[in-house]
Write an enzyme that holds these catalytic residues in place. Structure first.
Site, short mmCIF file in Angstrom:
data_model
loop_
_atom_site.label_atom_id
_atom_site.label_comp_id
_atom_site.label_asym_id
_atom_site.label_seq_id
_atom_site.Cartn_x
_atom_site.Cartn_y
_atom_site.Cartn_z
N CYS B 135 78.94 63.36 67.48
CA CYS B 135 77.78 64.16 67.88
C CYS B 135 78.16 65.63 67.99
O CYS B 135 78.87 66.02 68.92
CB CYS B 135 77.24 63.64 69.20
SG CYS B 135 75.92 64.65 69.89
N CYS B 138 76.76 67.64 71.05
CA CYS B 138 77.41 67.26 72.31
C CYS B 138 78.74 68.00 72.48
O CYS B 138 79.07 68.46 73.57
CB CYS B 138 77.71 65.76 72.36
SG CYS B 138 76.31 64.72 72.05
N ASP B 139 79.49 68.06 71.41
CA ASP B 139 80.89 68.46 71.54
C ASP B 139 81.28 69.79 70.90
O ASP B 139 82.41 70.25 71.06
CB ASP B 139 81.79 67.35 70.99
CG ASP B 139 81.65 66.05 71.77
OD1 ASP B 139 81.33 66.14 72.98
OD2 ASP B 139 81.85 64.97 71.21
#
Ligand SMILES: Cc1cc2nc3c(=O)[nH]c(=O)nc-3n(C[C@H](O)[C@H](O)[C@H](O)COP(=O)(O)OP(=O)(O)OC[C@H]3O[C@@H](n4cnc5c(N)ncnc54)[C@H](O)[C@@H]3O)c2cc1C
Lengths: 105, 402
Positions: B135, B138-139
């Site tokens: 993702c 997200c990261d």
């Protein structure tokens, strides 16, 4: 849960007397936000045996990386200032976190 | 007895939320079961929404917020729960969730979508959260001014590689095909070629993830020569397609393809009457937000029609006090029209018999259930059971069964 950052991490986490769990989270991490209420409950339930902190990676990215956290969600456990376990992955469940807590208390 | 919903929708991604908008707006009592705290599905995990018509200034998660609000505006209820089983008992369907709840409904729409496929190479599991990610939104924050690898070459992989260049200093895309060949659309390929931060490694896959605590090396394997090379990097993003969330359906008897996608007909019905599939979870050509939304609309309308037909049949035929003569007709069949006229002229009501007409063009459910192949067909039903079955009858034949 105690909110920690790069300034308080050393004192609150690494020098803590009890075992510590740190919930590394971020605003854009939906899995983190989802786990949060469950983690809060665990923090209540085990408050006598373990210290629970959360760390927003915003502004604390270098600290997170120094703790070898490079993905969210990440639950990291410390005993006597030593990192002993790191749970991660978007399929992480509250049950798995509770299992791990029990191992360190 | 617990509440019986008209429509129970499994999964609150674009397909499920669109179905909820259509069904709740048609005044059907609608429940969406979503496993995650937040509805929205895959688009909550990426940023750019470049190809949804009419949406120019919004991110994918923002668009999903709008989908959810729109569904709730018409009265759909969104509850948290992971569906684990569907039991079909004729018109009544029971959905069971992982935490032991049971929900009852007249129809079910399965829109559980898909999840990222894991590569299954050495180190992938170990370095999850330590540099291996599925993702980007997200990261991505972690990788400011660092070097990352993207594995994959479909739309998602290339889109996310481009997104990651806003953070990382270098993005190396690992493509399994020959040089110049990618599965992504041309427009994305062009964008990627023009981006100075993106480099490509062709004919290769990821073979192993290595590091000490954090990822520091991607071991790549050339599939033509078998040669392995170590590429130093700080993160590895894996976008090699998705797998449908249908494992929970194995015991329910819903027909799946070999790859686990749900088989559907034109109305997006599964092999079980009153159970539909919408979005990425079904066997189809294009898996995008717009086609997921379209599927949602189709299934909601199909479910509405199913409920109407089934309830009409139950009330007027199966639960009728008097004997029922069911005439199957079609607006395009002259003979059947003529027969309807004659039956109507017979004053059946005075003789204690009820006449029910079924338009086989609109109502395929009942005609298929009673295996009506030719029209006009007349069935006589007594206490819910067929006692006579006449195909293209004459008036005398009808008189005889009365
Ligand atoms: C990185 C990436 C980029 C993309 N970019 C684009 C793009 O630019 N444009 C575009 O049109 N499409 C894009 N797509 C594809 C698009 O997001 C999907 O086609 C779309 O989300 C499919 O919608 P869906 O509702 O079928 O499934 P999903 O979005 O997968 O939603 C399914 C929902 O069901 C829930 N669920 C699953 N199992 C259960 C269960 N058992 N019980 C209850 N709930 C359950 C899930 O939590 C999820 O919320 C992209 C996808 C990815 C991964």
């Amino acid at each position: 849960m105690l909110e920690v950052d790069k300034n308080s991490f050393e004192e609150e986490v690494l020098q803590a007397e009890k075992p510590v769990m740190v919930d590394f989270w971020g605003e854009s991490c939906t899995v983190c936000l989802e786990l949060m209420p469950g983690v809060e409950e665990l923090a209540e339930k085990y408050s006598n045996e373990m210290k629970f902190c959360k760390l927003n990676i915003k502004g604390n990215r270098r600290l997170a990386m120094s703790q070898q956290v490079m993905g969210l969600p990440s639950m990291v456990f410390y005993v006597d200032g030593e990192k002993v376990e790191h749970l991660s992955g978007d399929d992480l469940t509250i049950e798995e976190i509770e299992e791990e807590i029990k191992k360190h208390i | 007895m617990s509440k019986i919903y008209d429509v129970i929708i499994l999964g609150g991604g674009p397909a499920g939320l669109s179905a909820a908008i259509y069904s709740s707006r048609s005044k059907l009592d609608t429940l969406v079961l979503e496993e995650k705290r937040k509805a929205g599905g895959q688009p909550t995990t990426y940023e750019d929404m470049e190809n949804y018509p009419g949406v120019l200034g919004k991110t994918a998660p923002e668009l999903m917020e709008d989908f959810r609000e729109h569904a709730e505006k018409f009265g759909a209820i969104i509850e948290r729960g992971e569906a684990e089983d569907i039991e079909v008992d004729g018109f009544l369907k029971t959905v069971k969730t992982k935490d032991g709840q049971e929900y009852k409904g007249k129809s079910v729409i399965i829109s559980t979508g898909a999840e990222p496929r894991k590569l299954g190479v050495k180190g992938e599991e170990e370095f999850k959260g330590k540099g291996v990610s599925y993702c980007a939104t997200c990261d991505a924050d972690f990788f400011v001014d660092l070097e990352v690898v993207v594995v994959g070459n479909g739309n998602s992989a290339i889109e996310e590689a481009i997104y990651l260049t806003k953070f990382a200093s270098k993005v190396t895309v690992i493509v399994i095909h020959d040089e110049g060949i990618m599965d992504a659309e041309k427009i994305l390929q062009e964008k990627a070629y023009q981006n100075d931060k993106i480099e490509f490694v062709w004919n290769s896959t990821l073979d192993e993830v290595k590091g000490e605590g954090l990822v520091d090396t991607a071991v790549l394997k050339n599939i033509k020569t078998g040669e392995k090379t170590a590429l130093s990097c700080d993160g590895i993003f894996i976008f090699i397609g998705r797998v449908p969330r249908t494992d929970f359906l194995e015991v329910t008897g819903v027909d799946l393809t070999d790859n686990g996608y749900i088989k559907t007909n034109q109305k997006l019905e599964t092999n079980l009457a009153g159970v539909y599939a919408a979005g990425d979870v079904r066997d189809k050509f294009l898996r995008q937000v717009i086609t997921a939304a379209s599927d949602g609309a189709v299934t909601a309308m199909a479910a509405g029609g199913y409920i109407e037909e089934e309830e009409y049949w139950q009330e007027n035929v199966l639960e009728a006090e008097e004997d029922v003569l069911v005439a199957f007709w079609s607006p395009t069949n002259e003979d059947s029209l003529e027969m309807i006229n004659k039956l109507e002229a017979m004053d059946l009501a005075d003789r204690g018999v009820k006449l029910v007409k079924i338009d086989t063009y609109k109502n395929t459910l009942i005609s298929e259930r009673y295996e009506v192949e030719e029209i006009p067909t007349v069935l006589k039903i007594k206490d819910g059971e067929v006692v006579d079955n006449l195909v293209c009858p004459s008036l005398t034949e009808v008189e005889e069964i009365l």
